[in-house]
Motif scaffolding. Structure first.
Motif, PDB file in Angstrom:
ATOM      1  N   GLN A 248       0.846  -1.182   0.000  1.00 37.46           N
ATOM      2  CA  GLN A 248       0.000   0.000   0.000  1.00 37.46           C
ATOM      3  C   GLN A 248       0.883   1.234   0.000  1.00 37.46           C
ATOM      4  O   GLN A 248       1.797   1.356   0.819  1.00 37.46           O
ATOM      5  CB  GLN A 248      -0.926   0.000   1.219  1.00 37.46           C
ATOM      6  CG  GLN A 248      -1.870   1.199   1.269  1.00 37.46           C
ATOM      7  CD  GLN A 248      -2.819   1.120   2.448  1.00 37.46           C
ATOM      8  OE1 GLN A 248      -2.854   0.121   3.147  1.00 37.46           O
ATOM      9  NE2 GLN A 248      -3.582   2.176   2.658  1.00 37.46           N
ATOM     10  N   ILE A 249       0.623   2.159  -0.922  1.00 37.93           N
ATOM     11  CA  ILE A 249       1.413   3.394  -1.053  1.00 37.93           C
ATOM     12  C   ILE A 249       0.486   4.586  -0.874  1.00 37.93           C
ATOM     13  O   ILE A 249      -0.528   4.698  -1.564  1.00 37.93           O
ATOM     14  CB  ILE A 249       2.119   3.475  -2.417  1.00 37.93           C
ATOM     15  CG1 ILE A 249       3.031   2.259  -2.615  1.00 37.93           C
ATOM     16  CG2 ILE A 249       2.931   4.758  -2.540  1.00 37.93           C
ATOM     17  CD1 ILE A 249       3.729   2.226  -3.963  1.00 37.93           C
ATOM     18  N   SER A 250       0.816   5.453   0.066  1.00 34.47           N
ATOM     19  CA  SER A 250       0.038   6.670   0.303  1.00 34.47           C
ATOM     20  C   SER A 250       0.954   7.877   0.115  1.00 34.47           C
ATOM     21  O   SER A 250       2.066   7.916   0.633  1.00 34.47           O
ATOM     22  CB  SER A 250      -0.561   6.659   1.719  1.00 34.47           C
ATOM     23  OG  SER A 250       0.450   6.496   2.693  1.00 34.47           O
ATOM     24  N   ASP A 251       0.478   8.879  -0.628  1.00 35.31           N
ATOM     25  CA  ASP A 251       1.279  10.063  -0.973  1.00 35.31           C
ATOM     26  C   ASP A 251       0.807  11.260  -0.155  1.00 35.31           C
ATOM     27  O   ASP A 251      -0.393  11.543  -0.065  1.00 35.31           O
ATOM     28  CB  ASP A 251       1.142  10.350  -2.468  1.00 35.31           C
ATOM     29  CG  ASP A 251       2.094  11.436  -2.934  1.00 35.31           C
ATOM     30  OD1 ASP A 251       3.005  11.789  -2.162  1.00 35.31           O
ATOM     31  OD2 ASP A 251       1.939  11.927  -4.070  1.00 35.31           O
ATOM     32  N   ASN A 252       1.765  11.946   0.492  1.00 38.24           N
ATOM     33  CA  ASN A 252       1.478  13.158   1.247  1.00 38.24           C
ATOM     34  C   ASN A 252       2.123  14.323   0.494  1.00 38.24           C
ATOM     35  O   ASN A 252       3.317  14.598   0.640  1.00 38.24           O
ATOM     36  CB  ASN A 252       2.051  13.048   2.662  1.00 38.24           C
ATOM     37  CG  ASN A 252       1.600  14.189   3.557  1.00 38.24           C
ATOM     38  OD1 ASN A 252       1.347  15.296   3.088  1.00 38.24           O
ATOM     39  ND2 ASN A 252       1.507  13.925   4.850  1.00 38.24           N
ATOM     40  N   VAL A 253       1.331  15.004  -0.307  1.00 39.00           N
ATOM     41  CA  VAL A 253       1.859  16.066  -1.172  1.00 39.00           C
ATOM     42  C   VAL A 253       2.380  17.230  -0.346  1.00 39.00           C
ATOM     43  O   VAL A 253       3.394  17.852  -0.698  1.00 39.00           O
ATOM     44  CB  VAL A 253       0.761  16.535  -2.151  1.00 39.00           C
ATOM     45  CG1 VAL A 253       1.284  17.670  -3.040  1.00 39.00           C
ATOM     46  CG2 VAL A 253       0.284  15.368  -3.003  1.00 39.00           C
ATOM     47  N   ARG A 254       1.717  17.529   0.760  1.00 40.07           N
ATOM     48  CA  ARG A 254       2.137  18.676   1.570  1.00 40.07           C
ATOM     49  C   ARG A 254       3.543  18.464   2.128  1.00 40.07           C
ATOM     50  O   ARG A 254       4.351  19.386   2.159  1.00 40.07           O
ATOM     51  CB  ARG A 254       1.136  18.908   2.700  1.00 40.07           C
ATOM     52  CG  ARG A 254       1.425  20.147   3.541  1.00 40.07           C
ATOM     53  CD  ARG A 254       0.335  20.341   4.580  1.00 40.07           C
ATOM     54  NE  ARG A 254       0.250  19.209   5.479  1.00 40.07           N
ATOM     55  CZ  ARG A 254       1.019  19.052   6.565  1.00 40.07           C
ATOM     56  NH1 ARG A 254       1.944  19.972   6.860  1.00 40.07           N
ATOM     57  NH2 ARG A 254       0.882  17.996   7.342  1.00 40.07           N
ATOM     58  N   ARG A 255       3.846  17.249   2.551  1.00 45.33           N
ATOM     59  CA  ARG A 255       5.168  16.955   3.101  1.00 45.33           C
ATOM     60  C   ARG A 255       6.133  16.449   2.027  1.00 45.33           C
ATOM     61  O   ARG A 255       7.293  16.204   2.320  1.00 45.33           O
ATOM     62  CB  ARG A 255       5.048  15.911   4.207  1.00 45.33           C
ATOM     63  CG  ARG A 255       4.237  16.358   5.404  1.00 45.33           C
ATOM     64  CD  ARG A 255       4.272  15.315   6.501  1.00 45.33           C
ATOM     65  NE  ARG A 255       5.661  15.030   6.918  1.00 45.33           N
ATOM     66  CZ  ARG A 255       5.989  14.109   7.816  1.00 45.33           C
ATOM     67  NH1 ARG A 255       5.046  13.360   8.363  1.00 45.33           N
ATOM     68  NH2 ARG A 255       7.248  13.916   8.142  1.00 45.33           N
ATOM     69  N   ARG A 256       5.649  16.313   0.814  1.00 41.34           N
ATOM     70  CA  ARG A 256       6.449  15.824  -0.315  1.00 41.34           C
ATOM     71  C   ARG A 256       7.124  14.490   0.051  1.00 41.34           C
ATOM     72  O   ARG A 256       8.343  14.338  -0.026  1.00 41.34           O
ATOM     73  CB  ARG A 256       7.492  16.853  -0.757  1.00 41.34           C
ATOM     74  CG  ARG A 256       6.886  18.105  -1.368  1.00 41.34           C
ATOM     75  CD  ARG A 256       7.878  18.830  -2.243  1.00 41.34           C
ATOM     76  NE  ARG A 256       9.039  19.288  -1.520  1.00 41.34           N
ATOM     77  CZ  ARG A 256       9.145  20.455  -0.913  1.00 41.34           C
ATOM     78  NH1 ARG A 256       8.124  21.294  -0.954  1.00 41.34           N
ATOM     79  NH2 ARG A 256      10.248  20.784  -0.280  1.00 41.34           N
ATOM     80  N   SER A 257       6.285  13.544   0.454  1.00 40.73           N
ATOM     81  CA  SER A 257       6.779  12.211   0.779  1.00 40.73           C
ATOM     82  C   SER A 257       5.672  11.193   0.540  1.00 40.73           C
ATOM     83  O   SER A 257       4.486  11.527   0.594  1.00 40.73           O
ATOM     84  CB  SER A 257       7.244  12.134   2.234  1.00 40.73           C
ATOM     85  OG  SER A 257       6.135  12.241   3.107  1.00 40.73           O
ATOM     86  N   PHE A 258       6.068   9.987   0.239  1.00 44.96           N
ATOM     87  CA  PHE A 258       5.084   8.910   0.140  1.00 44.96           C
ATOM     88  C   PHE A 258       5.585   7.716   0.954  1.00 44.96           C
ATOM     89  O   PHE A 258       6.786   7.463   1.043  1.00 44.96           O
ATOM     90  CB  PHE A 258       4.784   8.526  -1.322  1.00 44.96           C
ATOM     91  CG  PHE A 258       5.934   7.961  -2.092  1.00 44.96           C
ATOM     92  CD1 PHE A 258       6.141   6.584  -2.169  1.00 44.96           C
ATOM     93  CD2 PHE A 258       6.805   8.802  -2.779  1.00 44.96           C
ATOM     94  CE1 PHE A 258       7.184   6.062  -2.898  1.00 44.96           C
ATOM     95  CE2 PHE A 258       7.852   8.290  -3.512  1.00 44.96           C
ATOM     96  CZ  PHE A 258       8.055   6.913  -3.574  1.00 44.96           C
ATOM     97  N   THR A 259       4.620   7.023   1.564  1.00 44.47           N
ATOM     98  CA  THR A 259       4.932   5.923   2.467  1.00 44.47           C
ATOM     99  C   THR A 259       4.518   4.598   1.844  1.00 44.47           C
ATOM    100  O   THR A 259       3.398   4.464   1.335  1.00 44.47           O
ATOM    101  CB  THR A 259       4.201   6.106   3.811  1.00 44.47           C
ATOM    102  OG1 THR A 259       4.573   7.363   4.381  1.00 44.47           O
ATOM    103  CG2 THR A 259       4.564   4.993   4.784  1.00 44.47           C
ATOM    104  N   VAL A 260       5.426   3.642   1.906  1.00 49.79           N
ATOM    105  CA  VAL A 260       5.176   2.301   1.385  1.00 49.79           C
ATOM    106  C   VAL A 260       4.962   1.371   2.583  1.00 49.79           C
ATOM    107  O   VAL A 260       5.816   1.282   3.465  1.00 49.79           O
ATOM    108  CB  VAL A 260       6.353   1.797   0.533  1.00 49.79           C
ATOM    109  CG1 VAL A 260       6.062   0.395   0.014  1.00 49.79           C
ATOM    110  CG2 VAL A 260       6.619   2.758  -0.624  1.00 49.79           C
TER     111      VAL A 260
END
Length: 226
Positions: free
Chosen positions: A94-106
């Motif tokens: 599962q990959i979620s993208d946090n645009v505000r923090r410019r990071s994505f978590t796997v």
């Protein structure tokens, strides 16, 4: 030195001022300021247990904010994009993208030993490597999934002597209230019998006294006649 820039790259040295004279040291320090990578990770090596989960956080620069983010495996070049992807086995990605923090978590769940190997985070055409190690969890009694063998207690062996002794004790215990009642009854009977004997003695004594008085009267009357 704060807020370093590319222009700060160069050689530096220390100097000491003594009585208005600057004395330079010959030792120099070369400083190289590199540009921040477009894609980076918190840790380039992660580990987890078989059947467990592992999480990897990937960062990207502002220029790659709208680029495609992926989590790929070097071995078979299989990639997972933002969202949830179920594999053919029990593990999932599962990959979620946090645009505000410019990071994505796997997030990888249901890890298997075969998941061990090299992966990479990518944003657009930039990527950075991550090594994943999956191990077998230690067997512990505290693990609720591990069956715990329970040893049944051995039956107590009762000998004939102990049985007879316990039987006597039980019989004595069961007859104790009756014995106490019997003793109390006997005490009451003896007390009543004692009172009865006292009254009989008094009555007999009174009768004897009456008999003596009557005998004395009769004897006096006879003597008076003569």
């Amino acid at each position: 030195m704060r807020n370093l820039q590319n222009k700060d790259t160069g050689s530096y040295w220390c100097a000491v001022e003594i009585e208005g004279v600057w004395i330079d040291k010959t030792e120099q320090l070369h400083l190289t300021v590199q540009s921040a990578p477009d894609v980076s990770v918190v840790s380039s090596s992660v580990s987890g247990h078989e059947g467990g989960n592992v999480s990897v956080q990937c960062f990207y620069s502002s220029g790659y904010q709208n680029k495609l983010k992926q989590w790929c495996r070097y071995k078979d070049q299989r990639c997972y994009t933002v969202g949830r992807t179920d594999t053919s086995q029990s593990s999932s990605v599962q990959i979620s993208d946090n645009v505000r923090r410019r990071s994505f978590t796997v997030l990888m769940t249901g890890l298997r030993l075969s998941d061990s190997g090299w992966f990479f985070c990518s944003a657009g055409d930039q990527q950075t490597s991550v090594q994943l190690t999956v191990t077998v969890p230690d067997v512990s009694l505290e693990d609720p999934h591990v069956p715990v063998s329970v040893t049944e207690p051995k039956p107590a062996v009762v000998t004939t002597e102990a049985f007879e002794r316990n039987g006597r004790v039980a019989a004595l215990s069961s007859t104790t209230p009756n014995n106490e009642s019997t003793v109390n009854s006997e005490e009451q009977h003896n007390e009543h019998h004692g009172h009865l004997e006292v009254w009989i003695s008094v009555v007999v004594l009174l009768l004897l006294m009456v008999a003596v008085v009557l005998s004395a009267i009769i004897l006096r009357n006879k003597l008076g006649q003569y």
